[in-house]
Design a protein around this motif. Sequence first.
Motif, PDB file in Angstrom:
ATOM      1  N   UNK A  52     -25.857   9.607  16.422  1.00  0.00           N
ATOM      2  CA  UNK A  52     -26.094   8.560  17.485  1.00  0.00           C
ATOM      3  C   UNK A  52     -26.849   7.604  16.801  1.00  0.00           C
ATOM      4  N   UNK A  53     -27.557   7.651  15.954  1.00  0.00           N
ATOM      5  CA  UNK A  53     -28.011   6.765  15.001  1.00  0.00           C
ATOM      6  C   UNK A  53     -27.135   5.851  14.286  1.00  0.00           C
ATOM      7  N   UNK A  54     -26.137   6.571  13.667  1.00  0.00           N
ATOM      8  CA  UNK A  54     -24.967   5.963  12.641  1.00  0.00           C
ATOM      9  C   UNK A  54     -24.237   5.217  13.685  1.00  0.00           C
ATOM     10  N   UNK A  55     -23.783   5.743  15.086  1.00  0.00           N
ATOM     11  CA  UNK A  55     -22.883   4.881  15.800  1.00  0.00           C
ATOM     12  C   UNK A  55     -23.894   3.672  16.515  1.00  0.00           C
ATOM     13  N   UNK A  56     -25.016   3.824  16.799  1.00  0.00           N
ATOM     14  CA  UNK A  56     -25.304   2.597  17.340  1.00  0.00           C
ATOM     15  C   UNK A  56     -26.001   1.659  16.397  1.00  0.00           C
ATOM     16  N   UNK A  57     -25.866   1.870  15.139  1.00  0.00           N
ATOM     17  CA  UNK A  57     -26.369   1.076  13.885  1.00  0.00           C
ATOM     18  C   UNK A  57     -24.812   0.386  13.952  1.00  0.00           C
ATOM     19  N   UNK A  58     -23.951   0.904  13.943  1.00  0.00           N
ATOM     20  CA  UNK A  58     -22.314   0.361  13.736  1.00  0.00           C
ATOM     21  C   UNK A  58     -22.485  -0.784  14.912  1.00  0.00           C
ATOM     22  N   UNK A  59     -22.849  -0.193  15.948  1.00  0.00           N
ATOM     23  CA  UNK A  59     -22.609  -1.045  17.248  1.00  0.00           C
ATOM     24  C   UNK A  59     -23.379  -2.468  17.233  1.00  0.00           C
ATOM     25  N   UNK A  60     -24.694  -2.241  16.582  1.00  0.00           N
ATOM     26  CA  UNK A  60     -25.566  -3.431  16.561  1.00  0.00           C
ATOM     27  C   UNK A  60     -24.764  -4.321  15.492  1.00  0.00           C
ATOM     28  N   UNK A  61     -24.350  -3.997  14.342  1.00  0.00           N
ATOM     29  CA  UNK A  61     -23.861  -4.776  13.480  1.00  0.00           C
ATOM     30  C   UNK A  61     -22.807  -5.556  13.816  1.00  0.00           C
ATOM     31  N   UNK A  62     -21.770  -4.709  14.787  1.00  0.00           N
ATOM     32  CA  UNK A  62     -20.734  -5.507  15.514  1.00  0.00           C
ATOM     33  C   UNK A  62     -21.076  -6.443  16.522  1.00  0.00           C
ATOM     34  N   UNK A  63     -22.076  -6.182  17.144  1.00  0.00           N
ATOM     35  CA  UNK A  63     -22.672  -7.035  18.423  1.00  0.00           C
ATOM     36  C   UNK A  63     -23.199  -8.142  17.631  1.00  0.00           C
ATOM     37  N   UNK A  64     -23.945  -8.178  16.502  1.00  0.00           N
ATOM     38  CA  UNK A  64     -24.420  -9.442  16.052  1.00  0.00           C
ATOM     39  C   UNK A  64     -23.626 -10.327  15.340  1.00  0.00           C
ATOM     40  N   UNK A  65     -22.402  -9.698  14.874  1.00  0.00           N
ATOM     41  CA  UNK A  65     -21.244 -10.841  14.286  1.00  0.00           C
ATOM     42  C   UNK A  65     -20.792 -11.420  15.666  1.00  0.00           C
ATOM     43  N   UNK A  66     -20.556 -10.609  16.627  1.00  0.00           N
ATOM     44  CA  UNK A  66     -19.866 -11.171  18.101  1.00  0.00           C
ATOM     45  C   UNK A  66     -20.925 -12.373  18.697  1.00  0.00           C
ATOM     46  N   UNK A  67     -22.025 -11.977  18.755  1.00  0.00           N
ATOM     47  CA  UNK A  67     -23.066 -12.815  19.125  1.00  0.00           C
ATOM     48  C   UNK A  67     -23.132 -14.136  18.665  1.00  0.00           C
ATOM     49  N   UNK A  68     -23.054 -14.201  17.247  1.00  0.00           N
ATOM     50  CA  UNK A  68     -22.908 -15.668  16.667  1.00  0.00           C
ATOM     51  C   UNK A  68     -21.975 -16.470  17.243  1.00  0.00           C
ATOM     52  N   UNK A  69     -20.707 -15.919  17.634  1.00  0.00           N
ATOM     53  CA  UNK A  69     -19.929 -16.883  18.075  1.00  0.00           C
ATOM     54  C   UNK A  69     -19.894 -17.109  19.554  1.00  0.00           C
ATOM     55  N   UNK A  70     -20.271 -16.009  20.298  1.00  0.00           N
ATOM     56  CA  UNK A  70     -20.497 -15.868  21.733  1.00  0.00           C
ATOM     57  C   UNK A  70     -21.597 -16.972  22.004  1.00  0.00           C
ATOM     58  N   UNK A  71     -22.615 -17.285  21.511  1.00  0.00           N
ATOM     59  CA  UNK A  71     -23.684 -18.211  21.778  1.00  0.00           C
ATOM     60  C   UNK A  71     -23.244 -19.590  21.878  1.00  0.00           C
TER      61      UNK A  71
END
Length: 127
Positions: A52-71
């Motif tokens: 769970x920790x590894x999966x959510x860490x990966x999701x967090x990394x991907x989300x922050x990449x997306x967030x930079x563009x989405x904003x």
Amino acid sequence: MRDLIISIVAVALLIGTWLVFFDYSSDNIDSYTYTIKKEILPAVEAEQWEESKQLIKSLNKDWHKYKKVALLFLDTQTVNEIDYTLARSIKYVKAEDVSNSSGELNAMIEQLKFLKKNDEVSAANIL
């Protein structure tokens, strides 16, 4: 006539950019939703904390990449709310709290659906 052509090109450029972003955004949101539903939530509910920790860490990394563009294109408040929910989810997974982890992850799924719906080009969103 020259001003009209420049205006048409500018509007076409804006619409084209938005359509490219919409496709990119839709793919990412679908990917995040799938990852949470099919990978992270089952791992949390089975109390497989390392996975769970590894999966959510990966999701967090991907989300922050997306967030930079989405904003650049989306409502900052909605994006920030998803960011806060993800941060709480990470803390609950680290604390190995099944109930709160799954609750926050389910809330994030709903927020992502809301974000995608508001991102769509529709009469309701234009007006």
